[in-house]
Design a protein around this motif. Structure first.
Motif, short mmCIF file in Angstrom:
data_model
loop_
_atom_site.label_atom_id
_atom_site.label_comp_id
_atom_site.label_asym_id
_atom_site.label_seq_id
_atom_site.Cartn_x
_atom_site.Cartn_y
_atom_site.Cartn_z
N CYS A 255 39.24 -12.79 29.51
CA CYS A 255 37.97 -12.10 29.35
C CYS A 255 37.26 -12.19 30.70
O CYS A 255 37.09 -13.28 31.23
CB CYS A 255 37.15 -12.77 28.25
SG CYS A 255 35.46 -12.12 28.12
N MET B 7 38.19 -18.08 28.30
CA MET B 7 38.91 -17.39 27.21
C MET B 7 40.32 -17.01 27.68
O MET B 7 40.50 -16.39 28.72
CB MET B 7 38.16 -16.14 26.76
CG MET B 7 36.85 -16.46 26.06
SD MET B 7 35.95 -14.97 25.55
CE MET B 7 36.99 -14.35 24.22
N VAL C 5 34.26 -11.81 31.33
CA VAL C 5 32.91 -12.39 31.24
C VAL C 5 32.99 -13.92 31.08
O VAL C 5 32.18 -14.64 31.66
CB VAL C 5 32.14 -11.78 30.05
CG1 VAL C 5 30.69 -12.25 30.04
CG2 VAL C 5 32.21 -10.25 30.06
N HIS C 6 33.95 -14.38 30.29
CA HIS C 6 34.03 -15.80 29.95
C HIS C 6 35.36 -16.37 30.45
O HIS C 6 36.39 -16.21 29.79
CB HIS C 6 33.90 -15.97 28.43
CG HIS C 6 32.70 -15.27 27.87
ND1 HIS C 6 32.81 -14.18 27.03
CD2 HIS C 6 31.38 -15.48 28.08
CE1 HIS C 6 31.58 -13.75 26.73
NE2 HIS C 6 30.70 -14.52 27.35
N ASN D 173 28.71 -9.69 24.68
CA ASN D 173 29.74 -8.79 25.21
C ASN D 173 31.00 -9.57 25.58
O ASN D 173 30.92 -10.66 26.14
CB ASN D 173 29.24 -8.13 26.49
CG ASN D 173 28.47 -6.86 26.23
OD1 ASN D 173 28.97 -5.95 25.57
ND2 ASN D 173 27.26 -6.79 26.73
N HIS D 174 32.14 -8.98 25.29
CA HIS D 174 33.39 -9.50 25.84
C HIS D 174 34.04 -8.41 26.67
O HIS D 174 33.69 -7.23 26.56
CB HIS D 174 34.34 -9.94 24.72
CG HIS D 174 33.89 -11.18 24.02
ND1 HIS D 174 33.80 -12.40 24.64
CD2 HIS D 174 33.51 -11.39 22.73
CE1 HIS D 174 33.38 -13.31 23.78
NE2 HIS D 174 33.19 -12.73 22.61
N ASN D 175 34.96 -8.83 27.50
CA ASN D 175 35.72 -7.88 28.29
C ASN D 175 37.19 -8.25 28.20
O ASN D 175 37.61 -9.25 28.79
CB ASN D 175 35.24 -7.89 29.74
CG ASN D 175 35.84 -6.75 30.52
OD1 ASN D 175 37.05 -6.71 30.73
ND2 ASN D 175 35.04 -5.81 30.92
CU LIG Z 1 34.39 -13.02 26.44
#
Ligand SMILES: [Cu+2]
Length: 261
Positions: free
Chosen positions: A192, A198, A194-195, A153-155
Motif C-alpha cells: 500500500c 501493509m 499510503v501505509h 484511503n488505501h492504495n
Molecule cells: Cu493502506
C-alpha cells in the motif's frame, strides 16, 4: 499437376484451421481470457473418481524470531482500529510449532491443460490497515475482489514480474475492485503506497492445486490427477522448499515440510 498441389495445400491449411477452431471451443466458457496464448491447451477434465489428495504440515524449528510491532501512528484512523499493537506478519509461528502463511503448490508435473477457473472471486480485505489474508492463492484469470473496510484511503500496488503492474487508490469503504492476473506467478508482493507496513502476497497459479497453511500449520490439496509432481512450499522470509511426490489414483499422501528459523 500444379492445380492438384494447390488443392492439397488448401486442404491442409483448412484442416489446420478447423483443428484450431476445435481446440478453441474446448478451452472453456471464457475464450477471451486465453487470448495471450496462441493455442489454448485442451480443457482438463476433472476426474473426481481417481483424484488424489496431498496434505501435510509445515513445521518450524529453531529460534522463533520476535516480530516487531507495527507503528500505525502516522495514520490515526489505522491506529484507532486496534486495541493492541499489531505485529509484523512476516513470520507467524503457531502455538503448535508450525508455520503459518506458507504457500504450497504443485510447481510441475501436471499435463498442459486448461484447468477450469472458478467463477467465485477470492476476497482480499483491507481491515484495520492490514491485508486479510496476508498470503493467498488464486488461479490465473480468476477474479480477486479487493475491499476497503477502513475509514481511510488505501492504495493497492501489486509488484508483479510476469504480470502487468498496477497501482490504484481506494477511498474509505469504497466500492470493491475486481482484478485478475493473466499469468502464473508465485508470488506477487502487494503493498500500500499510503501505509508502508501493509504487505500481502498473492500466488497466481495456472491450475487449482495450491493451498496456504493456517493457524494449525496444515495444508490440503485435493483433486490431483494421478502422477508425479514437484511440490513447492514458499515462505516470505525463509524462501522455498521442494519435494517430489507420486500419487496413485485415489491416493492420500502426506507431505510434511520444515523451515528452520
Ligand atoms: Cu493502506
Amino acid at each position: 499437376m500444379r492445380k492438384g498441389l494447390k488443392m492439397k495445400k488448401y486442404l491442409i491449411s483448412f484442416g489446420a484451421a478447423s483443428l484450431l477452431l476445435l481446440s478453441g471451443c474446448g478451452g472453456g466458457k471464457e475464450p477471451e481470457k486465453v487470448t495471450e496464448k496462441k493455442e489454448a491447451p485442451p480443457a482438463a477434465a476433472m476426474d473426481d473418481a481417481n483424484a488424489a489428495t496431498v496434505s501435510g504440515k509445515v513445521a518450524f524449528s529453531g529460534d522463533k524470531p520476535a516480530m516487531k510491532n507495527l507503528s500505525m501512528d502516522a495514520t490515526p484512523a489505522c491506529a484507532r482500529a486496534h486495541t493492541t499493537p499489531q505485529k509484523s506478519q512476516e513470520v507467524v509461528v503457531n502455538d503448535n510449532g508450525t508455520l503459518r502463511n506458507v504457500f504450497v503448490w504443485v510447481k510441475s508435473g501436471l499435463p498442459d491443460k486448461q484447468w477450469p477457473v472458478p467463477a467465485t472471486p477470492v476476497r482480499l480485505d483491507q481491515k484495520g490497515c492490514m491485508y486479510e489474508p496476508h498470503v493467498f492463492g488464486v488461479m490465473a484469470n480468476q477474479d480477486i475482489e479487493i475491499a476497503n473496510d477502513d475509514p481511510t484511503n488505501h492504495n493497492i500496488h501489486p509488484l508483479p514480474k510476469e504480470n502487468r503492474e498496477w497501482n490504484e487508490s481506494q477511498p474509505p469503504k469504497g466500492e470493491a475492485k475486481k482484478k485478475n492476473f493473466a499469468r502464473q506467478e508465485v508470488m506477487i508482493p502487494v503493498k500500500c503506497n499510503v501505509h508502508p507496513w501493509m504487505r500481502a502476497y498473492i500466488g497466481v497459479v495456472s491450475h487449482p492445486f495450491f493451498a496456504v497453511t493456517g493457524d494449525d500449520g496444515t495444508f490440503t490439496i485435493k483433486g490431483l490427477p494421478p502422477g508425479t509432481y514437484k511440490l513447492e512450499a514458499w515462505h516470505e522470509k525463509y524462501g522455498t522448499k521442494d519435494m517430489d511426490i507420486t500419487v496413485a489414483p485415489k491416493d492420500t499422501k502426506t507431505a510434511d515440510f520444515e523451515f528452520k528459523g
